[in-house]
Design a protein around this motif. Structure first.
Motif, PDB file in Angstrom:
ATOM      1  N   LEU A 189      -7.709 -10.131   4.977  1.00  0.00           N
ATOM      2  CA  LEU A 189      -6.650 -10.342   5.963  1.00  0.00           C
ATOM      3  C   LEU A 189      -6.071  -8.993   6.392  1.00  0.00           C
ATOM      4  N   ILE A 190      -6.062  -8.788   7.699  1.00  0.00           N
ATOM      5  CA  ILE A 190      -5.583  -7.502   8.226  1.00  0.00           C
ATOM      6  C   ILE A 190      -4.493  -7.746   9.271  1.00  0.00           C
ATOM      7  N   PRO A 191      -3.236  -7.489   8.910  1.00  0.00           N
ATOM      8  CA  PRO A 191      -2.180  -7.626   9.907  1.00  0.00           C
ATOM      9  C   PRO A 191      -2.356  -6.550  10.984  1.00  0.00           C
ATOM     10  N   GLN A 192      -2.211  -6.955  12.229  1.00  0.00           N
ATOM     11  CA  GLN A 192      -2.308  -6.000  13.349  1.00  0.00           C
ATOM     12  C   GLN A 192      -1.159  -6.222  14.301  1.00  0.00           C
ATOM     13  N   LEU A 225      -8.613 -10.640  -0.078  1.00  0.00           N
ATOM     14  CA  LEU A 225      -7.817  -9.406  -0.078  1.00  0.00           C
ATOM     15  C   LEU A 225      -6.891  -9.373   1.138  1.00  0.00           C
ATOM     16  N   LEU A 226      -5.674  -8.886   0.908  1.00  0.00           N
ATOM     17  CA  LEU A 226      -4.756  -8.643   2.023  1.00  0.00           C
ATOM     18  C   LEU A 226      -4.542  -7.138   2.145  1.00  0.00           C
ATOM     19  N   VAL A 227      -4.705  -6.635   3.359  1.00  0.00           N
ATOM     20  CA  VAL A 227      -4.335  -5.237   3.614  1.00  0.00           C
ATOM     21  C   VAL A 227      -2.870  -5.237   4.018  1.00  0.00           C
ATOM     22  N   LEU A 228      -2.099  -4.366   3.380  1.00  0.00           N
ATOM     23  CA  LEU A 228      -0.670  -4.319   3.687  1.00  0.00           C
ATOM     24  C   LEU A 228      -0.307  -2.925   4.196  1.00  0.00           C
ATOM     25  N   PRO A 229      -0.346  -2.739   5.522  1.00  0.00           N
ATOM     26  CA  PRO A 229      -0.172  -1.383   6.055  1.00  0.00           C
ATOM     27  C   PRO A 229       1.267  -1.078   6.464  1.00  0.00           C
ATOM     28  N   PHE A 230       2.134  -0.881   5.484  1.00  0.00           N
ATOM     29  CA  PHE A 230       3.548  -0.593   5.769  1.00  0.00           C
ATOM     30  C   PHE A 230       4.056   0.546   4.904  1.00  0.00           C
ATOM     31  N   PRO A 231       4.911   1.427   5.424  1.00  0.00           N
ATOM     32  CA  PRO A 231       5.377   1.583   6.797  1.00  0.00           C
ATOM     33  C   PRO A 231       4.193   1.683   7.760  1.00  0.00           C
ATOM     34  N   ASN A 232       4.367   1.089   8.928  1.00  0.00           N
ATOM     35  CA  ASN A 232       3.218   0.823   9.769  1.00  0.00           C
ATOM     36  C   ASN A 232       2.994   1.850  10.874  1.00  0.00           C
ATOM     37  N   ASN A 233       1.729   2.199  11.011  1.00  0.00           N
ATOM     38  CA  ASN A 233       1.246   2.887  12.194  1.00  0.00           C
ATOM     39  C   ASN A 233       0.517   1.795  12.985  1.00  0.00           C
ATOM     40  N   LEU A 267      -4.838 -13.940  -4.743  1.00  0.00           N
ATOM     41  CA  LEU A 267      -5.411 -12.901  -3.883  1.00  0.00           C
ATOM     42  C   LEU A 267      -5.086 -11.512  -4.422  1.00  0.00           C
ATOM     43  N   PHE A 268      -5.664 -10.509  -3.764  1.00  0.00           N
ATOM     44  CA  PHE A 268      -5.379  -9.109  -4.107  1.00  0.00           C
ATOM     45  C   PHE A 268      -4.804  -8.388  -2.889  1.00  0.00           C
ATOM     46  N   VAL A 269      -4.167  -7.265  -3.147  1.00  0.00           N
ATOM     47  CA  VAL A 269      -3.549  -6.517  -2.047  1.00  0.00           C
ATOM     48  C   VAL A 269      -4.024  -5.067  -2.056  1.00  0.00           C
ATOM     49  N   LEU A 270      -4.388  -4.597  -0.861  1.00  0.00           N
ATOM     50  CA  LEU A 270      -4.637  -3.175  -0.675  1.00  0.00           C
ATOM     51  C   LEU A 270      -3.442  -2.659   0.117  1.00  0.00           C
ATOM     52  N   ARG A 282      -2.569  -6.906  -9.267  1.00  0.00           N
ATOM     53  CA  ARG A 282      -3.287  -7.416  -8.089  1.00  0.00           C
ATOM     54  C   ARG A 282      -3.304  -6.416  -6.944  1.00  0.00           C
ATOM     55  N   THR A 283      -2.811  -5.221  -7.191  1.00  0.00           N
ATOM     56  CA  THR A 283      -2.611  -4.303  -6.069  1.00  0.00           C
ATOM     57  C   THR A 283      -3.302  -2.960  -6.285  1.00  0.00           C
ATOM     58  N   ILE A 284      -3.948  -2.501  -5.231  1.00  0.00           N
ATOM     59  CA  ILE A 284      -4.368  -1.098  -5.174  1.00  0.00           C
ATOM     60  C   ILE A 284      -3.403  -0.406  -4.222  1.00  0.00           C
ATOM     61  N   VAL A 285      -2.684   0.586  -4.748  1.00  0.00           N
ATOM     62  CA  VAL A 285      -1.765   1.346  -3.905  1.00  0.00           C
ATOM     63  C   VAL A 285      -2.497   2.584  -3.398  1.00  0.00           C
ATOM     64  N   ILE A 286      -2.443   2.766  -2.088  1.00  0.00           N
ATOM     65  CA  ILE A 286      -3.081   3.953  -1.509  1.00  0.00           C
ATOM     66  C   ILE A 286      -2.022   4.868  -0.933  1.00  0.00           C
ATOM     67  N   ASN A 287      -2.136   6.126  -1.287  1.00  0.00           N
ATOM     68  CA  ASN A 287      -1.190   7.104  -0.768  1.00  0.00           C
ATOM     69  C   ASN A 287      -1.938   8.425  -0.597  1.00  0.00           C
ATOM     70  N   GLY A 288      -1.249   9.438  -0.147  1.00  0.00           N
ATOM     71  CA  GLY A 288      -1.931  10.712   0.053  1.00  0.00           C
ATOM     72  C   GLY A 288      -0.950  11.781   0.473  1.00  0.00           C
ATOM     73  N   PHE A 289      -1.482  12.935   0.820  1.00  0.00           N
ATOM     74  CA  PHE A 289      -0.634  14.095   1.092  1.00  0.00           C
ATOM     75  C   PHE A 289      -0.435  14.369   2.579  1.00  0.00           C
ATOM     76  N   SER A 290      -1.249  13.707   3.404  1.00  0.00           N
ATOM     77  CA  SER A 290      -1.280  14.030   4.832  1.00  0.00           C
ATOM     78  C   SER A 290       0.074  13.927   5.505  1.00  0.00           C
TER      79      SER A 290
END
Lengths: 388, 160
Positions: free
Chosen positions: A117-120, A165-173, A196-199, A226-234
């Motif tokens: 699932l990809i919120p857009q 899987l749910l993609v959770l893109p927040f704060p959102n671009n 379910l799981f969350v990315l 249930r969650t993979i947290v993605i972050n980075g330096f950019s």
């Protein structure tokens, strides 16, 4: 000769507005509000550590999952900022930008036919990454009336027996929308109920402007496993070109991601990793300075849009606003094209970010106040002409 | 609020009041009042312009002069400093810890003009023990601003 190409890759549509992007990138005198990266240089003390590591000859591979020192600092950081505890040895993986983490997380978690699932509107990479991982992207159209937040109801309606899987893109671009703790709790209930799981793509986590800091869904009870947290330096440290991100999650998932990473990538760039250690150790003030600057620009942009009579909800995250331009009787793409032709100002059509973007454009405020001011004068001129 | 206003105008004193008000999320009148109050209290001491004289072709010489003094009876450092800073040629005067007492920054049109000031005005002052004049050869950064050409925006014009 046989067809050299894979059917699956050929079937992935190239980004629909690439042509528009090409025109803008060629146009020398255009003022752009179309950039998706910070305008700041990487703070010098961080760059300096990168240079120092090169001088010392630290030019070898690091271990696959990343420098131990860096993983420890990431672990400290996650705890300090988001109250999340990750074991640096087994639950953190340093990647080539957040992008790689998204890709390998999907590849590690999806079986053929699993729905993602990809919120857009959201960043462009999730659907193709899902497809490349044999998954089936299913888009959830976020609504302007909810200020582009994902609601538990919308989530529920999109779930099928195949959803994994749910993609959770927040704060959102591109919308700048954020989810607050109570939104996340409602979403978490649905996730747990349906197993379910969350990315959770939290690359903009440091850039929120409300009273409360960013909350990670992984910190909601029952969600860490249930969650993979993605972050980075950019975004937080203005380090886009260093290509450095990371994934945090349960050992069993990270372990499998590491397998893909080790065969496909080996390790993230060593120089960047050394610089990143410095960023996490001594970079909190830099973030604070940049955040204050973005917030001032955000307020200014909101104010100017309001002055022009353009509808735009107050977004509290990332460095984008997502104003409504439907009133001018044009599609987002037409609007962006005309604005570029007549005023030489570039914004990104909302449709570049998937369903739900029609009628909106993304304006980035990763620009100095002076640049914003100039560009907004031109936009004002444009809309006055349109309304005549 | 004062700190926020100062942080902004320290870098750009020409920012429009209206814009500053929006950026800080307060109303214009409140900022105006604060500015006036801070001018009165001498927190804001002036609004200057940072000029790269080198590029104008107008000759200017700047010297940083290390000065050692003996503070005389009834006359602390402040009095000596006053005698120095009252000269209009003197740009800044700082009391310094370490090997000497004052750092005096001086601007003149020519080397001669500066050395003349040192030998004829500064050195003969009663309490001055010694001076050491350092001429500035090149200004790289001043008031937090790098003097060379501004960096261009190297980013791609548009990215998702």
């Amino acid at each position: 000769m046989r067809n050299p190409l894979s059917k699956r890759i050929v079937e992935i549509e190239p980004s629909g507005i690439r042509k528009f992007f090409d025109i803008v990138n060629e146009m020398k005198d255009a003022i752009s509000l179309g950039v998706g990266e910070p305008d700041f240089d990487t703070p010098w003390h961080i760059r300096d550590e990168g240079i120092y590591s090169l001088e010392k000859g630290k030019t070898f591979y690091t271990s696959n999952a990343g420098l131990k020192e860096l993983k420890e600092e990431i672990s400290n950081y996650m705890k300090r900022k988001f109250r999340l505890t990750y074991d640096f040895e087994h639950e953190i993986l340093v990647t080539v930008g957040g992008s790689e983490a998204i890709d390998i997380a999907m590849r590690a978690m999806l079986d053929p036919g699993d729905e993602v699932l990809i919120p857009q509107p959201s960043f462009v990479c999730y659907p193709p990454c899902a497809t490349l991982a044999n998954g089936v992207p299913v888009c959830i159209e976020l609504k302007a009336k909810n200020e582009f937040c994902l609601t538990a109801k919308e989530l529920k309606a999109a779930i099928t027996p195949k959803t994994k899987l749910l993609v959770l893109p927040f704060p959102n671009n591109p919308t700048g929308s954020i989810l607050e703790k109570r939104d996340l709790e409602e979403i978490a209930d649905v996730i747990i109920e349906h197993d379910l799981f969350v990315l959770s793509d939290e690359i903009y986590a440091e850039l929120t402007y409300g009273e409360k800091p960013h909350v990670s869904i992984a910190s909601i009870s029952g969600m860490r496993e249930r969650t993979i947290v993605i972050n980075g330096f950019s975004k937080a440290y203005a380090m886009t070109g260093w290509r450095l991100g990371y994934a945090c999650g349960p050992k069993e998932i990270i372990e499998q991601m590491l397998k893909i990473h080790q065969f496909a990538i080996m390790c993230a760039p060593t120089t960047s990793q050394y610089a990143a250690v410095e960023a996490l150790k001594n970079g909190d003030d830099d973030i604070e300075k940049m955040r204050a600057e973005y917030d001032g620009r955000r307020k200014y942009l909101l104010h100017r849009l309001k002055e022009m009579g353009i509808t735009c909800f107050e977004a509290y995250g990332a460095f984008y606003l997502f104003p409504y331009i439907g009133e001018f009787g044009m599609t987002s793409e037409e609007f962006a094209q005309k604005l570029l032709e007549s005023e030489k100002v570039a914004v990104v059509p909302g449709t570049a970010f998937g369903v739900g973007g029609e009628g909106f454009v993304r304006i980035s405020y990763a620009y100095s106040l002076e640049d914003l001011k100039k560009a907004l004068e031109r936009i004002e001129h444009f809309v006055v002409q349109l309304r005549k | 609020m004062r700190e926020k206003i100062l942080a902004f105008i320290e870098k750009n004193s020409r920012i429009e009041l209206k814009q500053l008000a929006i950026v800080l999320g307060v109303d214009e009148a409140a900022i105006m009042n604060e500015l006036e109050a801070m001018e009165e209290e001498h927190i804001i001491c002036g609004y200057h312009t940072l000029i790269n004289w080198e590029k104008t072709g107008i000759e200017k010489v700047t010297a940083m002069i290390e000065v050692r003094v003996t503070p005389q009876r009834g006359m602390g450092f402040d009095k000596v400093a006053e005698r120095i800073y009252n000269y209009s040629e003197v740009e800044s005067v700082y009391l310094i810890s370490g090997g000497f007492d004052f750092m005096v920054i001086l601007e003149g049109k020519t080397l001669r003009e500066v050395s003349q000031f040192v030998s004829e005005k500064l050195s003969p002052l009663d309490s001055i023990l010694s001076t050491k004049t350092n001429f500035i050869l090149k200004k790289y950064k001043d008031h937090g601003t790098i003097m060379s050409e501004q960096a261009k925006d190297e980013r791609m014009k548009i990215t998702p």
